[in-house]
Scaffold this active site. Structure first.
Site, PDB file in Angstrom:
ATOM      1  CE  LYS A 180       2.317  -7.421 -12.598  1.00 19.67           C
ATOM      2  NZ  LYS A 180       2.600  -6.074 -13.098  1.00 19.67           N
TER       3      LYS A 180
ATOM      4  NE  ARG B  88       5.188   0.876 -15.620  1.00 20.44           N
ATOM      5  CZ  ARG B  88       4.333  -0.039 -15.151  1.00 20.44           C
ATOM      6  NH1 ARG B  88       3.669   0.195 -14.026  1.00 20.44           N
ATOM      7  NH2 ARG B  88       4.116  -1.181 -15.792  1.00 20.44           N
TER       8      ARG B  88
ATOM      9  CG  MET C 170       1.988  -6.661  13.043  1.00 20.09           C
ATOM     10  SD  MET C 170       3.613  -6.660  13.837  1.00 20.09           S
ATOM     11  CE  MET C 170       4.049  -4.924  13.716  1.00 20.09           C
TER      12      MET C 170
ATOM     13  CE1 TYR D 251      -1.880  -1.188  20.848  1.00 15.64           C
ATOM     14  CE2 TYR D 251      -1.994  -1.921  18.565  1.00 15.64           C
ATOM     15  CZ  TYR D 251      -1.538  -2.084  19.864  1.00 15.64           C
ATOM     16  OH  TYR D 251      -0.722  -3.150  20.165  1.00 15.64           O
TER      17      TYR D 251
END
EC number: 5.1.1.1
Length: 386
Positions: free
Chosen positions: A39, A137, A319, A271
């Site tokens: 998956k 779940r 990013m 940053y």
């Protein structure tokens, strides 16, 4: 990494290691069939190449979460038994039935949809009934199990379905000795006994994920479903390292330094200037960031191997890039920066990044994004599947 000129960033996938991991895991559960869980694009490694490699190593089942994943495997010509378990109303039930995919059913609504699909397709659907033994779940609650079993047996008598499996999933198998493990096994055995007493004759009964495959032999039943362990990542540091179980990490992520430059003391980096150079130094630019799946939460702590030395992400991971303080060393622009790999060359591992980001190694490998090319080593099939 093997190329002398690296691309910006790439993920090298060692399919020989994956095959060896499958063989090792099979040895942990020698009497059970093996489902290779692929998956989430093979936990970030590439679903189709990894499924093929696992089948070559002796897996007989392939497991996916979504029906779209299962259908993509079939479209690529992947054989073996394929099962998928995360369905929503209106899903591609008929397509799955026609593709000979085993589908999971957790409630009456799903049984109704799959029987309708079987009628439309004119063929019998292969169905696995999932029990909620305590995870909370998906899965049928014990009090609703009799109704689901009775309805499934009626559909089977009508030739619409064949109940091929009874299964469940652990909540805390990655926590050795957790009381829920025994509790869930007790509930599972009770729900199996009820279904079989009513006449269900399933091919496989299964509950064991990666940690249970490795550490809970009484949970192996007829089939085990390793996921993360197949990719050479430990399901939990508490139960052991990959090396403790004879497993080897399959993915290595590396980049080519995009810049190497001198910087004075007290120079802000990235940053927010959360890092400033303590002394005059050299800075290396790693051209990968959270847009590639490198976790921003590892800003200031994510480890990288450059020129044989561990470096740490200096300041914020952006990013597309982040900076490492090279401490005055001057590797060439284009030099390899290994973010994580198997660890046997001294490089960090996915577990090291997980600790740096406050998460689990599953997330580190799975989140590596689609703009990072996968390069397959020891792939035995021609053509491109990634």
């Amino acid at each position: 990494m093997t190329d002398t000129a690296l691309p910006r960033v790439r993920a090298e996938i060692d399919l020989a290691a994956l095959r060896a991991n499958v063989r090792t895991l099979r040895a942990h559960a020698p009497t059970a069939a093996f489902m290779a869980v692929v998956k989430a694009d093979g936990y970030g490694h590439g679903m189709i190449p990894c499924a093929r490699a696992a089948l070559e190593a002796g897996a007989t089942w392939v497991g996916t979460a979504t029906p779209e994943e299962a259908l993509a495997l079939r479209a690529a010509g992947v054989g073996g038994r394929v099962m998928c378990w995360l369905w929503t109303p209106g899903g591609p039930w008929r397509e799955a039935v026609e593709a000979d995919v085993d589908v999971s059913v957790s409630g009456m609504w799903a049984l109704r949809e799959v029987t309708a699909a079987a009628r439309a397709a004119g063929r019998t659907a292969r169905v696995q009934l999932k029990a909620d033994t305590g995870l909370g779940r998906n899965g049928c609650m014990p009090e609703d199990w009799p109704e689901l079993i009775a309805a499934a047996l009626r559909a089977e008598a009508d030739g619409l379905v064949k109940v091929t499996g009874l299964w469940s999933h652990f909540a805390c198998a990655d926590e050795p000795g957790h009381p829920s493990i025994k509790s869930q096994l007790d509930v599972f055995r009770e729900m199996l006994a009820y279904a079989e007493g009513e006449g269900v004759r399933a091919e496989v009964r299964h509950i064991a994920n990666s940690p249970a495959t490795l550490t809970v032999p009484e949970a192996h039943f007829d089939l085990v479903r390793p996921g993360i362990a197949m990719y050479g990542v430990s399901p939990s540091p508490e139960i052991g390292t990959p090396q403790d179980f004879g497993l080897r990490p399959v993915m290595t992520v590396a980049a080519a330094l995009a810049s190497v430059k001198h910087a004075p003391a007290d120079h802000g980096v990235s940053y927010g200037h959360h890092y400033t150079t303590p002394v005059a130094t050299t800075l290396g630019l790693v051209p990968a960031g959270y847009g590639d799946g490198i976790p921003r939460h590892a800003s200031g702590s994510g480890p990288v191997l450059v020129s044989g030395k561990w470096r740490t992400a200096a300041g914020r991971i952006a990013m597309d890039q982040f900076v490492v303080d090279l401490g005055g060393d001057e590797p060439e622009v284009g030099a390899e920066a290994v973010l994580f790999g198997a660890g046997d060359r001294g490089e960090p591992t996915a577990e090291d990044w997980a600790r740096a980001a406050g998460t689990i190694a599953y997330e580190i490998v799975t989140r590596i994004g689609s703009r990072v090319p996968r390069v397959y080593v020891d792939e035995r099939h021609s053509g491109s599947d990634d």
